[in-house]
Design a protein around this motif. Structure first.
Motif, PDB file in Angstrom:
ATOM      1  N   UNK A  36       1.020  -1.149   0.055  1.00 15.46           N
ATOM      2  CA  UNK A  36       0.050  -0.023  -0.125  1.00 15.46           C
ATOM      3  C   UNK A  36       0.918   1.211   0.256  1.00 15.46           C
ATOM      4  N   UNK A  37       1.996   1.260   0.317  1.00 17.94           N
ATOM      5  CA  UNK A  37       2.854   2.426   0.473  1.00 17.94           C
ATOM      6  C   UNK A  37       3.231   2.571  -0.882  1.00 17.94           C
ATOM      7  N   UNK A  38       3.324   1.791  -1.921  1.00 18.89           N
ATOM      8  CA  UNK A  38       3.662   1.965  -3.186  1.00 18.89           C
ATOM      9  C   UNK A  38       2.472   2.832  -3.881  1.00 18.89           C
ATOM     10  N   UNK A  39       1.258   2.166  -3.530  1.00 16.35           N
ATOM     11  CA  UNK A  39       0.055   2.422  -4.111  1.00 16.35           C
ATOM     12  C   UNK A  39      -0.204   4.177  -3.898  1.00 16.35           C
ATOM     13  N   UNK A  40       0.044   4.354  -2.619  1.00 18.95           N
ATOM     14  CA  UNK A  40      -0.537   5.846  -2.193  1.00 18.95           C
ATOM     15  C   UNK A  40       0.661   6.589  -2.052  1.00 18.95           C
ATOM     16  N   UNK A  41       1.873   6.260  -2.699  1.00 18.93           N
ATOM     17  CA  UNK A  41       3.177   7.425  -2.536  1.00 18.93           C
ATOM     18  C   UNK A  41       3.479   7.768  -1.486  1.00 18.93           C
ATOM     19  N   UNK A  42       3.075   7.208  -0.281  1.00 15.94           N
ATOM     20  CA  UNK A  42       3.355   7.665   0.819  1.00 15.94           C
ATOM     21  C   UNK A  42       3.138   6.755   2.127  1.00 15.94           C
ATOM     22  N   UNK A  43       4.333   6.090   2.316  1.00  6.90           N
ATOM     23  CA  UNK A  43       4.182   4.959   3.489  1.00  6.90           C
ATOM     24  C   UNK A  43       3.804   5.394   4.782  1.00  6.90           C
TER      25      UNK A  43
END
Length: 253
Positions: free
Chosen positions: A206-213
């Motif tokens: 999800x960190x990759x999906x939302x561009x912000x861990x």
């Protein structure tokens, strides 16, 4: 004359079913010695059932479902990774009373949206305020509202639903601004309402999906705190249907 006046009064009061069945119940009263109160009880019950049915149909129509499907139509035998009893328990809507979330994880075509929609339809039938929207469309609407200085109203609108279904998280990337807007919505709903999520990505992605861990973890933290998680590892229904068509075609040659 009096009968016609009663019919007119019922129609003016929008008691449509009572006006429809009045003649039948008058006959029942005369033929079978049914009391007036019993007939009135039956007539009012017909009206209540009609209004509840009409309200359910309206709720389903405005909820934005992509299709109408039930859990009876879901092939649990084809997806043995799913605990059928747990899914059927969701249809009781107990999770909404408990303000818990439901997260459905799995690759494309395994039935995530079918299950989410079926549960949503059960909620709408029971007149629970329900709304279905894809993650991409939701963030697009929030972005537009933000640009037009309507974000507070948009968040309030999406927050009012007792059940919000967000479909297809992970199919398209989300920039940091969109992630922040989604976080604001999830934070407002946290421990107040229920959200169903479908995603094709494991939570570690999800960190990759939302561009912000950090924001991705904050969203997950609020979704998972009180939740039911279903990890569906079976094959695609769509692939199954295609293979069946090919097999039937081959057998017909």
């Amino acid at each position: 004359m009096i009968y016609n006046q009663v019919i007119n009064n019922l129609q003016k009061l929008k008691l449509d079913k009572m006006s429809t069945y009045l003649s039948t119940y008058l006959d029942e009263i005369n033929k079978n010695n049914i009391s007036f109160l019993d007939a009135l009880l039956n007539l009012t019950q017909k009206e209540i059932e009609f209004k509840e049915q009409r309200a359910s149909e309206f709720n389903i129509r405005v909820a934005g479902f992509p299709f109408i499907r039930t859990l009876d139509e879901f092939d649990f035998d084809f997806q043995p990774s799913i605990n059928k009893k747990e899914v059927l328990d969701l249809a009781t809507l107990r999770f909404i009373e408990e303000k818990k979330n439901v997260l459905l994880i799995g690759s494309s075509g395994v039935g995530k949206t079918h299950i989410a929609t079926a549960i949503g339809i059960e909620a709408a039938k029971k007149r629970v305020s329900t709304y279905f929207i894809s993650c991409h469309d939701l963030i697009t609407k929030l972005n537009i509202a933000h640009q037009e200085n309507r974000l507070k109203d948009a968040l309030k609108t999406f927050n009012k639903y007792k059940l919000l279904i967000i479909d297809e998280i992970g199919y398209l990337p989300v920039d940091k601004n969109g992630t922040n807007l989604l976080f604001q919505l999830i934070a407002k709903r946290y421990e107040k309402s229920s959200t169903i999520i479908t995603t094709n990505q494991q939570f570690s992605k999800w960190g990759e999906i939302f561009s912000d861990n950090i924001l991705a973890n904050a969203i997950l933290d609020r979704l998972l705190h009180h939740s039911y998680v279903f990890n569906i590892t079976g094959d695609s229904y769509r692939l199954k249907d295609i293979l069946n068509k090919i097999e039937n075609f081959d057998n017909s040659i």
